[in-house]
Design a protein around this motif. Structure first.
Motif, PDB file in Angstrom:
ATOM      1  N   ILE A   8       0.764  -1.172  -0.135  1.00  0.00           N
ATOM      2  CA  ILE A   8       0.074  -0.080   0.165  1.00  0.00           C
ATOM      3  C   ILE A   8       0.837   1.130   0.009  1.00  0.00           C
ATOM      4  O   ILE A   8       1.814   1.528   0.989  1.00  0.00           O
ATOM      5  CB  ILE A   8      -0.887   0.105   1.271  1.00  0.00           C
ATOM      6  N   SER A   9       0.855   2.103  -0.840  1.00  0.00           N
ATOM      7  CA  SER A   9       1.397   3.227  -1.072  1.00  0.00           C
ATOM      8  C   SER A   9       0.772   4.302  -0.207  1.00  0.00           C
ATOM      9  O   SER A   9      -0.213   4.342  -0.009  1.00  0.00           O
ATOM     10  CB  SER A   9       1.626   3.500  -2.484  1.00  0.00           C
ATOM     11  N   ARG A  10       1.753   5.228   0.110  1.00  0.00           N
ATOM     12  CA  ARG A  10       1.017   6.653   0.871  1.00  0.00           C
ATOM     13  C   ARG A  10       0.109   7.146  -0.178  1.00  0.00           C
ATOM     14  O   ARG A  10      -0.977   7.960   0.351  1.00  0.00           O
ATOM     15  CB  ARG A  10       2.368   7.585   0.969  1.00  0.00           C
ATOM     16  N   ALA A  11       0.199   7.201  -1.511  1.00  0.00           N
ATOM     17  CA  ALA A  11      -0.772   7.717  -2.424  1.00  0.00           C
ATOM     18  C   ALA A  11      -2.043   7.026  -2.276  1.00  0.00           C
ATOM     19  O   ALA A  11      -3.171   7.542  -2.274  1.00  0.00           O
ATOM     20  CB  ALA A  11      -0.247   7.988  -3.817  1.00  0.00           C
ATOM     21  N   GLU A  12      -2.131   5.777  -2.146  1.00  0.00           N
ATOM     22  CA  GLU A  12      -3.351   4.899  -1.794  1.00  0.00           C
ATOM     23  C   GLU A  12      -3.821   5.178  -0.377  1.00  0.00           C
ATOM     24  O   GLU A  12      -5.101   5.363  -0.397  1.00  0.00           O
ATOM     25  CB  GLU A  12      -2.887   3.447  -2.174  1.00  0.00           C
ATOM     26  N   LEU A  13      -2.962   5.351   0.302  1.00  0.00           N
ATOM     27  CA  LEU A  13      -3.602   5.798   1.898  1.00  0.00           C
ATOM     28  C   LEU A  13      -4.202   7.115   1.660  1.00  0.00           C
ATOM     29  O   LEU A  13      -5.044   7.355   2.412  1.00  0.00           O
ATOM     30  CB  LEU A  13      -2.415   5.776   2.886  1.00  0.00           C
ATOM     31  N   ALA A  14      -3.511   7.884   1.145  1.00  0.00           N
ATOM     32  CA  ALA A  14      -4.155   9.360   1.064  1.00  0.00           C
ATOM     33  C   ALA A  14      -5.341   9.375   0.308  1.00  0.00           C
ATOM     34  O   ALA A  14      -6.575  10.048   0.817  1.00  0.00           O
ATOM     35  CB  ALA A  14      -2.973  10.305   0.399  1.00  0.00           C
ATOM     36  N   GLU A  15      -5.402   8.453  -0.737  1.00  0.00           N
ATOM     37  CA  GLU A  15      -7.003   8.345  -1.573  1.00  0.00           C
ATOM     38  C   GLU A  15      -7.831   7.735  -0.662  1.00  0.00           C
ATOM     39  O   GLU A  15      -9.112   8.242  -0.588  1.00  0.00           O
ATOM     40  CB  GLU A  15      -6.689   7.937  -2.759  1.00  0.00           C
ATOM     41  N   TYR A  16      -7.518   6.753   0.316  1.00  0.00           N
ATOM     42  CA  TYR A  16      -8.438   6.229   1.123  1.00  0.00           C
ATOM     43  C   TYR A  16      -8.908   7.149   2.051  1.00  0.00           C
ATOM     44  O   TYR A  16     -10.143   7.153   2.287  1.00  0.00           O
ATOM     45  CB  TYR A  16      -7.824   4.858   1.893  1.00  0.00           C
ATOM     46  N   CYS A  17      -7.973   7.844   2.630  1.00  0.00           N
ATOM     47  CA  CYS A  17      -8.386   9.060   3.794  1.00  0.00           C
ATOM     48  C   CYS A  17      -9.334   9.875   3.170  1.00  0.00           C
ATOM     49  O   CYS A  17     -10.366  10.582   3.718  1.00  0.00           O
ATOM     50  CB  CYS A  17      -7.077   9.505   4.399  1.00  0.00           C
ATOM     51  N   ARG A  18      -8.990  10.417   1.862  1.00  0.00           N
ATOM     52  CA  ARG A  18      -9.918  11.360   1.303  1.00  0.00           C
ATOM     53  C   ARG A  18     -11.454  10.840   0.839  1.00  0.00           C
ATOM     54  O   ARG A  18     -12.324  11.662   1.161  1.00  0.00           O
ATOM     55  CB  ARG A  18      -9.354  12.024  -0.159  1.00  0.00           C
ATOM     56  N   THR A  19     -11.355   9.622   0.669  1.00  0.00           N
ATOM     57  CA  THR A  19     -12.760   8.918   0.232  1.00  0.00           C
ATOM     58  C   THR A  19     -13.408   8.847   1.737  1.00  0.00           C
ATOM     59  O   THR A  19     -14.596   8.995   1.771  1.00  0.00           O
ATOM     60  CB  THR A  19     -12.522   7.562  -0.264  1.00  0.00           C
ATOM     61  N   GLN A  20     -12.810   8.410   2.673  1.00  0.00           N
ATOM     62  CA  GLN A  20     -13.461   8.175   4.034  1.00  0.00           C
ATOM     63  C   GLN A  20     -14.096   9.763   4.320  1.00  0.00           C
ATOM     64  O   GLN A  20     -15.026   9.778   4.937  1.00  0.00           O
ATOM     65  CB  GLN A  20     -12.428   7.572   5.109  1.00  0.00           C
ATOM     66  N   ALA A  21     -13.254  10.651   4.306  1.00  0.00           N
ATOM     67  CA  ALA A  21     -13.600  12.187   4.547  1.00  0.00           C
ATOM     68  C   ALA A  21     -14.722  12.482   3.730  1.00  0.00           C
ATOM     69  O   ALA A  21     -15.735  12.991   4.181  1.00  0.00           O
ATOM     70  CB  ALA A  21     -12.600  12.943   4.559  1.00  0.00           C
ATOM     71  N   ALA A  22     -15.052  12.162   2.405  1.00  0.00           N
ATOM     72  CA  ALA A  22     -16.072  12.326   1.567  1.00  0.00           C
ATOM     73  C   ALA A  22     -17.194  11.685   1.966  1.00  0.00           C
ATOM     74  O   ALA A  22     -18.596  11.925   1.956  1.00  0.00           O
ATOM     75  CB  ALA A  22     -15.720  12.009   0.085  1.00  0.00           C
ATOM     76  N   ILE A  23     -17.274  10.328   2.306  1.00  0.00           N
ATOM     77  CA  ILE A  23     -18.342   9.524   2.788  1.00  0.00           C
ATOM     78  C   ILE A  23     -18.822  10.465   4.284  1.00  0.00           C
ATOM     79  O   ILE A  23     -19.954  10.498   4.256  1.00  0.00           O
ATOM     80  CB  ILE A  23     -17.660   8.106   3.102  1.00  0.00           C
ATOM     81  N   LEU A  24     -17.929  10.571   5.024  1.00  0.00           N
ATOM     82  CA  LEU A  24     -18.357  11.412   6.220  1.00  0.00           C
ATOM     83  C   LEU A  24     -19.159  12.645   6.014  1.00  0.00           C
ATOM     84  O   LEU A  24     -20.192  13.092   6.548  1.00  0.00           O
ATOM     85  CB  LEU A  24     -17.120  11.431   7.223  1.00  0.00           C
ATOM     86  N   ALA A  25     -18.554  13.350   5.072  1.00  0.00           N
ATOM     87  CA  ALA A  25     -19.169  14.651   4.496  1.00  0.00           C
ATOM     88  C   ALA A  25     -20.601  14.483   4.081  1.00  0.00           C
ATOM     89  O   ALA A  25     -21.537  15.299   4.565  1.00  0.00           O
ATOM     90  CB  ALA A  25     -18.245  15.436   3.811  1.00  0.00           C
ATOM     91  N   GLY A  26     -20.782  13.365   3.296  1.00  0.00           N
ATOM     92  CA  GLY A  26     -22.088  12.978   2.937  1.00  0.00           C
ATOM     93  C   GLY A  26     -23.141  12.901   4.240  1.00  0.00           C
ATOM     94  O   GLY A  26     -24.220  13.222   4.190  1.00  0.00           O
TER      95      GLY A  26
END
Length: 141
Positions: A8-26
């Motif tokens: 798992i790259s840092r870029a993948e982890l960053a994308e995962y975190c952005r996705t989780q934040a977007a889900i929470l924003a919804g």
């Protein structure tokens, strides 16, 4: 993300975190809309109760007392909903901060796991999966 946690790259982890934040924003948007509707109900009920009390020169009757009780119950629900929204907002901000860390080339999978343990992140997601959920088998299908 890869099944092999070592890949798992840092870029993948960053994308995962952005996705989780977007889900929470919804979730926050939906809960905010519900809270707004509830606050409008409280405002209308309060105006109606005031009008009834103004028109009546007698003491409170049982209907008015019941209405006041309903308003108070709605106010408690609104406070609870606001607290939940704040919890979701704090978690979303945490994921956003993690994404920024990964974008700046710091942190790793353990950083995400520690964050999700500290915040009990899996509890905030319905059918979505968290890294912690996958690691512990707590993901919900």
């Amino acid at each position: 993300m890869s099944d092999d946690v070592g890949d798992i790259s840092r870029a993948e982890l960053a994308e995962y975190c952005r996705t989780q934040a977007a889900i929470l924003a919804g979730h926050i948007d939906r809960q905010s809309a519900v809270l707004s509707d509830l606050l409008e109900e409280i405002e209308q009920d309060t105006a109606n109760a005031r009008a009834t009390l103004t028109e009546s020169s007698e003491r409170l009757d049982s209907d008015t007392e019941a209405t006041i009780g309903e308003i108070e119950a709605k106010q408690e629900r609104a406070q609870s909903k606001q607290a939940t929204i704040e919890e979701y907002r704090t978690l979303a901000e945490g994921y956003t901060d993690l994404a920024e860390q990964f974008a700046e080339d710091s942190g790793d999978l353990e950083t995400v796991l520690e964050f999700e343990i500290e915040t009990d992140a899996p509890a905030y997601f319905d059918a979505e999966t968290t890294v912690l959920g996958v690691a512990t088998g707590r993901n919900r299908d």
